[in-house]
Design an enzyme around this catalytic site. Structure first.
Site, mmCIF file in Angstrom:
data_model
loop_
_atom_site.group_PDB
_atom_site.id
_atom_site.type_symbol
_atom_site.label_atom_id
_atom_site.label_comp_id
_atom_site.label_asym_id
_atom_site.label_seq_id
_atom_site.Cartn_x
_atom_site.Cartn_y
_atom_site.Cartn_z
ATOM 1 N N HIS A 81 0.838 -1.208 0.000
ATOM 2 C CA HIS A 81 0.000 0.000 0.000
ATOM 3 C C HIS A 81 0.867 1.250 0.000
ATOM 4 O O HIS A 81 1.976 1.258 0.542
ATOM 5 C CB HIS A 81 -0.951 0.011 1.206
ATOM 6 C CG HIS A 81 -0.282 0.082 2.554
ATOM 7 N ND1 HIS A 81 0.007 1.272 3.185
ATOM 8 C CD2 HIS A 81 0.147 -0.898 3.390
ATOM 9 C CE1 HIS A 81 0.578 1.021 4.361
ATOM 10 N NE2 HIS A 81 0.679 -0.290 4.506
ATOM 11 N N ASP A 83 -0.364 4.455 0.921
ATOM 12 C CA ASP A 83 -0.730 5.497 1.888
ATOM 13 C C ASP A 83 0.106 5.351 3.157
ATOM 14 O O ASP A 83 0.692 4.301 3.416
ATOM 15 C CB ASP A 83 -2.217 5.437 2.234
ATOM 16 C CG ASP A 83 -2.586 4.200 3.041
ATOM 17 O OD1 ASP A 83 -2.179 3.090 2.645
ATOM 18 O OD2 ASP A 83 -3.298 4.329 4.059
ATOM 19 N N ASP A 144 6.446 1.926 5.997
ATOM 20 C CA ASP A 144 5.158 1.234 6.021
ATOM 21 C C ASP A 144 4.206 2.016 5.117
ATOM 22 O O ASP A 144 3.575 2.963 5.561
ATOM 23 C CB ASP A 144 4.644 1.191 7.464
ATOM 24 C CG ASP A 144 3.308 0.504 7.604
ATOM 25 O OD1 ASP A 144 2.854 -0.137 6.651
ATOM 26 O OD2 ASP A 144 2.701 0.630 8.685
ATOM 27 N N GLU A 178 -4.803 1.612 3.160
ATOM 28 C CA GLU A 178 -4.651 0.457 4.047
ATOM 29 C C GLU A 178 -4.587 0.888 5.498
ATOM 30 O O GLU A 178 -5.098 0.197 6.389
ATOM 31 C CB GLU A 178 -3.376 -0.319 3.668
ATOM 32 C CG GLU A 178 -3.208 -1.663 4.381
ATOM 33 C CD GLU A 178 -2.434 -1.587 5.687
ATOM 34 O OE1 GLU A 178 -2.329 -2.622 6.373
ATOM 35 O OE2 GLU A 178 -1.926 -0.483 6.028
ATOM 36 N N GLU A 179 -3.963 2.029 5.752
ATOM 37 C CA GLU A 179 -3.752 2.463 7.131
ATOM 38 C C GLU A 179 -5.041 2.854 7.853
ATOM 39 O O GLU A 179 -5.053 2.952 9.071
ATOM 40 C CB GLU A 179 -2.762 3.640 7.166
ATOM 41 C CG GLU A 179 -1.350 3.280 6.726
ATOM 42 C CD GLU A 179 -0.622 2.371 7.712
ATOM 43 O OE1 GLU A 179 -1.227 1.973 8.722
ATOM 44 O OE2 GLU A 179 0.544 2.051 7.446
ATOM 45 N N ASP A 201 4.539 -6.275 3.707
ATOM 46 C CA ASP A 201 4.109 -5.226 4.640
ATOM 47 C C ASP A 201 4.484 -5.548 6.080
ATOM 48 O O ASP A 201 3.935 -4.997 7.010
ATOM 49 C CB ASP A 201 2.586 -5.039 4.520
ATOM 50 C CG ASP A 201 2.093 -3.739 5.144
ATOM 51 O OD1 ASP A 201 2.922 -2.839 5.387
ATOM 52 O OD2 ASP A 201 0.882 -3.635 5.389
ATOM 53 N N HIS A 383 4.811 4.229 12.169
ATOM 54 C CA HIS A 383 3.790 5.185 12.604
ATOM 55 C C HIS A 383 4.320 6.261 13.544
ATOM 56 O O HIS A 383 3.561 6.852 14.297
ATOM 57 C CB HIS A 383 2.593 4.473 13.287
ATOM 58 C CG HIS A 383 1.822 3.580 12.381
ATOM 59 N ND1 HIS A 383 0.531 3.160 12.672
ATOM 60 C CD2 HIS A 383 2.138 3.020 11.205
ATOM 61 C CE1 HIS A 383 0.102 2.367 11.703
ATOM 62 N NE2 HIS A 383 1.072 2.267 10.792
#
Length: 412
Positions: A81, A83, A144, A178-179, A201, A383
């Site tokens: 992903h 995003d 990520d 996805e997040e 991922d 994150h």
């Protein structure tokens, strides 16, 4: 394999594009800026020689590396992903390249005294002597899952440039959102056309995952009654006190900060309260489906018991399932995990097979008919400002992808 600086340049070009998703938006992608990287990826996939490169109205990207053998093989896919999480800003990312890491503290931002230290993150010591890519301490990095995208594109580029490596048809898929839990919502499994796939991922080198949490969200709404506090006796109902009773009635040690491995939890992540009304928002997680259902039932029963105690219908609960443990869909086709494990061993990687304490696009895709275990992309501390990725781990991920392609492409 792919030249190291080429990989670094590719990865940096991705993470410096802001693609933060927006949970408050109802569009797909949830933020218009995700199109910036999505459109660039489409052009890059074409440039490296993939075929049938498409992007749909929701920014889902698909491409094909055709088979170069004259016999039938399974069609496999690799998915990541583009995003980044809204948990921490992904705007104006300024990656720092740390060559030959010495195992000591890394000053991310001298002015703000932000330090990435092995005293806090001992996994750093696994990568002494390697090249690390870090943040400048003011943003996340975006490994990520832009590391996964860089690895997939690099592996496809390598296979295109080395036709002597035999493989079947390989599909590539890149997704938005996805997040915020929507990465697979509009993924067209039939159009993708793979027998199975792998999401790139995961985190630490060697990770191989085919189990994840069963997940639900719960909104607990508590009604109160506001009257003048000077004349409130027997009349006022303070919803915040009832909310406190509710919170304290759930198992205190079954929360994220007290659980690990396959242990589930209740996570209260938001409280919004006044005398007249309070809203609690929970996420419910458990690897075991039976325990998961029991947790949801516990929330409902607690609301019923407190309503009986107060002799009023003050508490209402809305629970929505979010995703389920992909294990039940992957176990019947465990050879796809075995192939990934063998591919890692071929690259002199010790496989770390463990459950994901979270979710993945692969979970939803597995339940949509595309079994999809998860493979490491190499990053750590996702994150947040302390995110980093060892370049050598990314190079190994590329090697694993190439090895999987060759293993599946062997003539039976």
């Amino acid at each position: 394999m792919i030249e190291k600086q080429h990989l670094i340049n590719r990865f940096v070009s991705y993470v410096t594009v802001d693609t933060e998703s927006d949970p408050e938006s109802n569009t797909t992608p949830s933020s218009a800026k995700q199109w910036d990287l999505a459109n660039a990826l489409v052009e890059e996939l074409k440039q490296i020689g993939l075929q049938d490169v498409t992007i749909d109205e929701n920014a889902y990207i698909m491409a094909t590396l055709p088979s170069n053998v004259d016999y039938e093989t399974p069609v496999i896919g690799f998915i990541s992903h583009f995003d980044t999480t809204p948990d921490f800003t992904g705007a104006n990312v300024k990656p720092q390249i740390i060559e030959n890491y010495d195992g000591k503290d890394i000053v991310l931002n001298e002015a703000e005294n932000i330090i990435l230290s092995p005293d806090d993150f001992d996994d750093l010591l696994l990568y002494k002597g390697q090249t690390l890519i870090t943040t400048d301490g003011t943003t996340l990095l975006g490994a990520d899952d832009k590391a996964g995208i860089a690895e997939i594109i690099s592996a496809m580029e390598y296979l295109v440039n080395h036709p002597e490596l035999k493989h079947g048809t390989i599909k590539v898929g890149f997704t938005p959102d996805e997040e915020i839990g929507r990465g697979a919502h509009k993924f067209d499994v039939d159009k993708f056309g793979a027998d199975w796939a792998y999401t790139m991922d995961g985190s630490q080198i060697g990770e191989l995952e085919y189990e994840n949490f069963n997940a639900a969200g719960a909104v607990v709404t508590i009604k109160g009654k506001i009257v003048h506090p000077g004349y409130a006796k027997g009349k006022m109902i303070n919803s915040m006190y009832i909310a406190t009773d509710f919170i304290n009635s759930l198992p205190r040690m079954e929360t994220p900060e007290h659980t690990e491995d396959r242990q589930g939890f209740f996570h209260l992540y938001s409280i919004n309260g006044e005398v007249d009304g309070t809203k609690l928002q929970y996420i419910i997680r458990d690897h075991d489906r039976g325990h998961f259902e029991a947790r949801k039932e516990m929330i409902q029963k607690l609301a019923e018991e407190l309503n009986e105690q107060y002799e009023k219908e003050l508490i209402s609960v809305e629970i929505k399932d979010q995703y389920f443990n992909m294990r039940e869909k992957v176990e019947p086709v465990m050879h796809i995990v075995d192939i990934a494990e063998e591919a890692m061993k071929m690259a002199n990687i010790i496989p770390l097979i463990k459950p994901i304490r979270g979710g993945t696009d692969g979970s939803q895709l597995s339940f949509m008919g595309l079994p999809c275990p998860n493979i490491f992309a190499g990053g750590h501390n996702f994150h947040g400002r302390f995110e980093y990725v060892p370049v050598e781990s990314m190079l190994k991920a590329i090697e694993v992808i190439v090895n999987i392609a060759q293993l599946v492409g062997k003539k039976k």
